[in-house]
Design a protein around this motif. Structure first.
Motif, PDB file in Angstrom:
ATOM      1  N   ILE A 183      -6.777  39.100  13.764  1.00 21.68           N
ATOM      2  CA  ILE A 183      -6.804  38.609  12.390  1.00 21.68           C
ATOM      3  C   ILE A 183      -8.055  37.776  12.159  1.00 21.68           C
ATOM      4  CG2 ILE A 183      -5.651  37.086  10.723  1.00 21.68           C
ATOM      5  CD1 ILE A 183      -2.988  37.963  12.060  1.00 21.68           C
ATOM      6  N   GLY A 184      -8.416  36.953  13.161  1.00 25.09           N
ATOM      7  CA  GLY A 184      -9.619  36.146  13.032  1.00 25.09           C
ATOM      8  C   GLY A 184     -10.877  36.984  12.940  1.00 25.09           C
ATOM      9  N   ASP A 185     -10.913  38.096  13.663  1.00 22.66           N
ATOM     10  CA  ASP A 185     -12.104  38.939  13.663  1.00 22.66           C
ATOM     11  C   ASP A 185     -12.202  39.826  12.430  1.00 22.66           C
ATOM     12  OD1 ASP A 185     -13.194  38.046  16.006  1.00 22.66           O
ATOM     13  OD2 ASP A 185     -12.317  39.609  17.261  1.00 22.66           O
ATOM     14  N   PHE A 186     -11.062  40.391  11.989  1.00 26.22           N
ATOM     15  CA  PHE A 186     -11.118  41.437  10.974  1.00 26.22           C
ATOM     16  C   PHE A 186     -10.335  41.126   9.710  1.00 26.22           C
ATOM     17  CE2 PHE A 186     -11.313  43.465  15.209  1.00 26.22           C
ATOM     18  CZ  PHE A 186     -12.606  43.951  15.147  1.00 26.22           C
ATOM     19  N   GLY A 187      -9.334  40.235   9.798  1.00 28.86           N
ATOM     20  CA  GLY A 187      -8.490  39.960   8.651  1.00 28.86           C
ATOM     21  C   GLY A 187      -7.341  40.948   8.550  1.00 28.86           C
ATOM     22  N   LEU A 188      -6.239  40.519   7.972  1.00 29.08           N
ATOM     23  CA  LEU A 188      -5.075  41.393   7.826  1.00 29.08           C
ATOM     24  C   LEU A 188      -5.259  42.442   6.740  1.00 29.08           C
ATOM     25  CD1 LEU A 188      -1.827  39.256   8.274  1.00 29.08           C
ATOM     26  CD2 LEU A 188      -2.494  41.321   9.507  1.00 29.08           C
ATOM     27  N   ASP A 189      -6.322  42.304   5.945  1.00 29.87           N
ATOM     28  CA  ASP A 189      -6.584  43.337   4.943  1.00 29.87           C
ATOM     29  C   ASP A 189      -7.135  44.613   5.578  1.00 29.87           C
ATOM     30  OD1 ASP A 189      -5.712  41.723   2.956  1.00 29.87           O
ATOM     31  OD2 ASP A 189      -7.692  41.132   2.224  1.00 29.87           O
ATOM     32  N   GLU A 190      -7.559  44.531   6.821  1.00 31.13           N
ATOM     33  CA  GLU A 190      -7.989  45.733   7.548  1.00 31.13           C
ATOM     34  C   GLU A 190      -6.741  46.531   7.921  1.00 31.13           C
ATOM     35  OE1 GLU A 190      -9.469  48.748   9.370  1.00 31.13           O
ATOM     36  OE2 GLU A 190     -10.848  47.261   8.461  1.00 31.13           O
ATOM     37  N   PRO A 191      -6.590  47.747   7.392  1.00 33.97           N
ATOM     38  CA  PRO A 191      -5.341  48.507   7.589  1.00 33.97           C
ATOM     39  C   PRO A 191      -4.958  48.708   9.055  1.00 33.97           C
ATOM     40  CG  PRO A 191      -6.687  49.527   5.886  1.00 33.97           C
ATOM     41  CD  PRO A 191      -7.534  48.460   6.505  1.00 33.97           C
ATOM     42  N   GLN A 192      -5.955  48.984   9.913  1.00 42.01           N
ATOM     43  CA  GLN A 192      -5.629  49.243  11.304  1.00 42.01           C
ATOM     44  C   GLN A 192      -5.088  47.990  11.998  1.00 42.01           C
ATOM     45  OE1 GLN A 192      -6.038  52.499  13.329  1.00 42.01           O
ATOM     46  NE2 GLN A 192      -4.385  51.125  13.909  1.00 42.01           N
ATOM     47  N   VAL A 193      -5.688  46.837  11.666  1.00 40.54           N
ATOM     48  CA  VAL A 193      -5.206  45.576  12.240  1.00 40.54           C
ATOM     49  C   VAL A 193      -3.784  45.297  11.779  1.00 40.54           C
ATOM     50  CG1 VAL A 193      -5.519  43.064  12.247  1.00 40.54           C
ATOM     51  CG2 VAL A 193      -7.499  44.581  12.519  1.00 40.54           C
ATOM     52  N   ARG A 194      -3.537  45.485  10.497  1.00 40.85           N
ATOM     53  CA  ARG A 194      -2.180  45.268   9.977  1.00 40.85           C
ATOM     54  C   ARG A 194      -1.171  46.176  10.687  1.00 40.85           C
ATOM     55  NH1 ARG A 194       0.438  43.214   5.293  1.00 40.85           N
ATOM     56  NH2 ARG A 194      -1.556  42.294   4.694  1.00 40.85           N
ATOM     57  N   GLU A 195      -1.567  47.426  10.936  1.00 38.38           N
ATOM     58  CA  GLU A 195      -0.669  48.353  11.613  1.00 38.38           C
ATOM     59  C   GLU A 195      -0.397  47.906  13.049  1.00 38.38           C
ATOM     60  OE1 GLU A 195      -0.687  52.994  13.195  1.00 38.38           O
ATOM     61  OE2 GLU A 195      -2.005  52.409  11.530  1.00 38.38           O
ATOM     62  N   TRP A 196      -1.468  47.528  13.772  1.00 37.57           N
ATOM     63  CA  TRP A 196      -1.292  47.084  15.158  1.00 37.57           C
ATOM     64  C   TRP A 196      -0.381  45.860  15.244  1.00 37.57           C
ATOM     65  CZ3 TRP A 196      -7.258  47.298  15.954  1.00 37.57           C
ATOM     66  CH2 TRP A 196      -7.638  48.594  16.313  1.00 37.57           C
ATOM     67  N   VAL A 197      -0.682  44.882  14.387  1.00 35.61           N
ATOM     68  CA  VAL A 197       0.071  43.627  14.423  1.00 35.61           C
ATOM     69  C   VAL A 197       1.530  43.873  14.048  1.00 35.61           C
ATOM     70  CG1 VAL A 197       0.312  41.340  13.386  1.00 35.61           C
ATOM     71  CG2 VAL A 197      -1.973  42.198  13.990  1.00 35.61           C
TER      72      VAL A 197
ATOM     73  N   PHE B 201      -8.528  24.425  15.949  1.00 36.14           N
ATOM     74  CA  PHE B 201      -7.265  24.400  15.223  1.00 36.14           C
ATOM     75  C   PHE B 201      -7.471  24.692  13.731  1.00 36.14           C
ATOM     76  CE2 PHE B 201      -4.479  21.737  12.526  1.00 36.14           C
ATOM     77  CZ  PHE B 201      -3.306  22.424  12.717  1.00 36.14           C
ATOM     78  N   VAL B 202      -8.527  24.134  13.148  1.00 31.25           N
ATOM     79  CA  VAL B 202      -8.804  24.354  11.725  1.00 31.25           C
ATOM     80  C   VAL B 202      -9.054  25.842  11.468  1.00 31.25           C
ATOM     81  CG1 VAL B 202     -10.407  23.877   9.846  1.00 31.25           C
ATOM     82  CG2 VAL B 202      -9.692  22.029  11.372  1.00 31.25           C
ATOM     83  N   ARG B 203      -9.867  26.475  12.330  1.00 31.02           N
ATOM     84  CA  ARG B 203     -10.157  27.902  12.138  1.00 31.02           C
ATOM     85  C   ARG B 203      -8.930  28.755  12.440  1.00 31.02           C
ATOM     86  NH1 ARG B 203     -14.831  25.916  14.485  1.00 31.02           N
ATOM     87  NH2 ARG B 203     -14.405  26.796  16.560  1.00 31.02           N
ATOM     88  N   ARG B 204      -8.124  28.293  13.365  1.00 30.50           N
ATOM     89  CA  ARG B 204      -6.882  29.012  13.677  1.00 30.50           C
ATOM     90  C   ARG B 204      -5.983  29.093  12.454  1.00 30.50           C
ATOM     91  NH1 ARG B 204      -2.703  26.437  17.904  1.00 30.50           N
ATOM     92  NH2 ARG B 204      -4.266  27.094  19.411  1.00 30.50           N
ATOM     93  N   ARG B 205      -5.840  27.954  11.747  1.00 32.90           N
ATOM     94  CA  ARG B 205      -4.961  27.939  10.581  1.00 32.90           C
ATOM     95  C   ARG B 205      -5.444  28.939   9.530  1.00 32.90           C
ATOM     96  NH1 ARG B 205      -0.056  25.521  10.986  1.00 32.90           N
ATOM     97  NH2 ARG B 205      -0.140  24.876   8.816  1.00 32.90           N
ATOM     98  N   ALA B 206      -6.766  29.033   9.348  1.00 31.75           N
ATOM     99  CA  ALA B 206      -7.304  29.987   8.378  1.00 31.75           C
ATOM    100  C   ALA B 206      -6.993  31.419   8.813  1.00 31.75           C
ATOM    101  CB  ALA B 206      -8.810  29.794   8.221  1.00 31.75           C
ATOM    102  N   ALA B 207      -7.169  31.693  10.115  1.00 33.34           N
ATOM    103  CA  ALA B 207      -6.908  33.047  10.622  1.00 33.34           C
ATOM    104  C   ALA B 207      -5.446  33.409  10.486  1.00 33.34           C
ATOM    105  CB  ALA B 207      -7.347  33.151  12.081  1.00 33.34           C
ATOM    106  N   GLU B 208      -4.566  32.453  10.763  1.00 38.07           N
ATOM    107  CA  GLU B 208      -3.137  32.725  10.719  1.00 38.07           C
ATOM    108  C   GLU B 208      -2.653  33.079   9.321  1.00 38.07           C
ATOM    109  OE1 GLU B 208      -1.421  29.249  12.389  1.00 38.07           O
ATOM    110  OE2 GLU B 208      -1.824  29.841  14.465  1.00 38.07           O
TER     111      GLU B 208
END
Length: 379
Positions: free
Chosen positions: A275-289, A358-365
């Protein structure tokens, strides 16, 4: 006499080599400093095209404990399996050729094995070599240093599931060869490195009937070297290996809540990185996750203190499972504990550096579409 005693070998150290001439001499030299146990060092050359084989041959010529196997390229897993098959020792050790050891690692681990009736595994912490070969290089203790209990007495994974929660670090241990053979434990054979240490970790830790932990770090692991598999890993490989680990848990009938929680934490760490690298808007990442999350028990997920409320909500949104009530207070407490743990083991500078993560983690999450490229959502 124990397994391998008739051959006079206590520990066989497998060194799987492919184009690592820059660090190989140091790796082999530090391994050779083990002089209290009866050691053999099996350097398996996986078709290197640089000067690695010549370095192996030099060590073989001056130290009779070193044995070189020269073979065509077939990948890390096949290299390790070849070395284990040819090993003559009671125990198997692993040394990556771009890492190095503090003196007497294998001596100390084997002596612990002898004290405790030859357990299936003897494990130790390791040293993180951060920003290696740069002016910023630092040495830090790993994330489970001082956290594995009991120390210097036998236990099983149920007694301390944290053992599998962090970096696989399969090289900071020795494994009884008979245990590996009796349980059919081998490495996956795939091209390249392929993160095959993850399934090996699960097989050994879950199946071991006796594990001994020595809380002294010897192994020095160079993190994120340019060209290493951890930097250039193929997209989706982490999810593939997590599913391999989950398959093994199901195969072995693991139902222990603590062990499953540790497996889930690994999965959320991989999800956070993607999610941090690509974002959940990337369809393949959303599918994997999503596919991975659906393999997790929602009641266990809701109770993981190391997991933020925002990440738990993302889990329930993606899976469609009915939300289970949870509180963020355990997570806040976990953050405080992690801060002081980092301070006590690696100093205030390291502890405060974790606050930025931690700050960047919250954004990624929160699944922001814009990549952060920090891998900061690790747990």
């Amino acid at each position: 006499m124990g397994e391998g005693k008739g051959l006079g070998i206590d520990v066989s150290v497998i060194v799987p080599c492919y184009n690592t001439e820059a660090f190989l001499d140091q790796a082999l030299t530090t391994c050779e400093k083990n002089d209290r146990c009866r050691l053999e060092i099996i350097a398996v050359n996986d078709g290197s095209t640089d000067g690695s084989l010549a370095i192996m041959r030099e060590h073989e010529a001056r130290d009779p404990r070193v044995r070189v196997i020269d073979k065509e390229n077939s990948g890390y897993g096949a290299n390790m399996n070849r070395g284990i098959r040819e090993a003559r020792g009671t125990y198997i050790g692993i040394l990556e050729p771009d890492d190095y050891l503090r003196p007497h690692m294998f001596d100390t681990l084997f002596e612990a094995a002898e004290r405790h009736g030859m357990p299936d595994m003897v494990k130790s912490p390791y040293i993180r070599v951060w920003m290696p070969t740069t002016p910023q290089e630092r040495l830090y203790n790993c994330a489970y240093y001082h956290r594995i209990k009991p120390v210097d007495e036998p236990f099983t994974l149920k007694d301390c599931p944290r053992l599998i929660r962090h970096h696989p670090s399969i090289w900071s241990a020795i494994y009884r060869k008979g245990f590996l053979q009796e349980n059919g434990i081998t490495f996956m054979e795939v091209p390249g490195a392929g993160w095959v240490d993850n399934p090996f970790l699960i097989q050994t830790c879950v199946l071991a009937k006796s594990i001994v932990y020595i809380d002294e770090p010897f192994y020095c692991y160079r993190e994120d070297l340019p060209g290493s598999s951890s930097v250039l890993r193929k997209a989706g490989l982490s999810f593939e290996r997590w599913n391999n680990m989950a398959d093994l848990m199901e195969k072995y009938g693991v139902t222990d809540r603590g062990i499953l929680e540790s497996l889930y934490i690994i999965g959320f760490r991989y999800a956070g990185g993607a999610i941090g690298d690509f974002g959940l808007d990337e369809p393949q990442v959303r599918e994997w996750v999503t596919q991975m999350f659906r393999r997790m028990d929602p009641n266990i997920v809701a109770g993981i203190a190391a997991l933020s409320g925002s990440f738990k909500r993302t889990y329930f949104e993606l899976t469609g499972y009915p939300a289970v009530k949870f509180s963020d207070l355990p997570y806040i407490g976990n953050l405080v504990n992690e801060f002081f743990y980092s301070w006590s083991t690696n100093g205030p500078g390291f502890a405060f550096s974790r606050l930025g993560l931690f700050v960047r983690r919250r954004a990624a999450e929160k699944g922001l579409a814009k990549p952060t490229s920090t891998h900061s959502a690790s747990i």
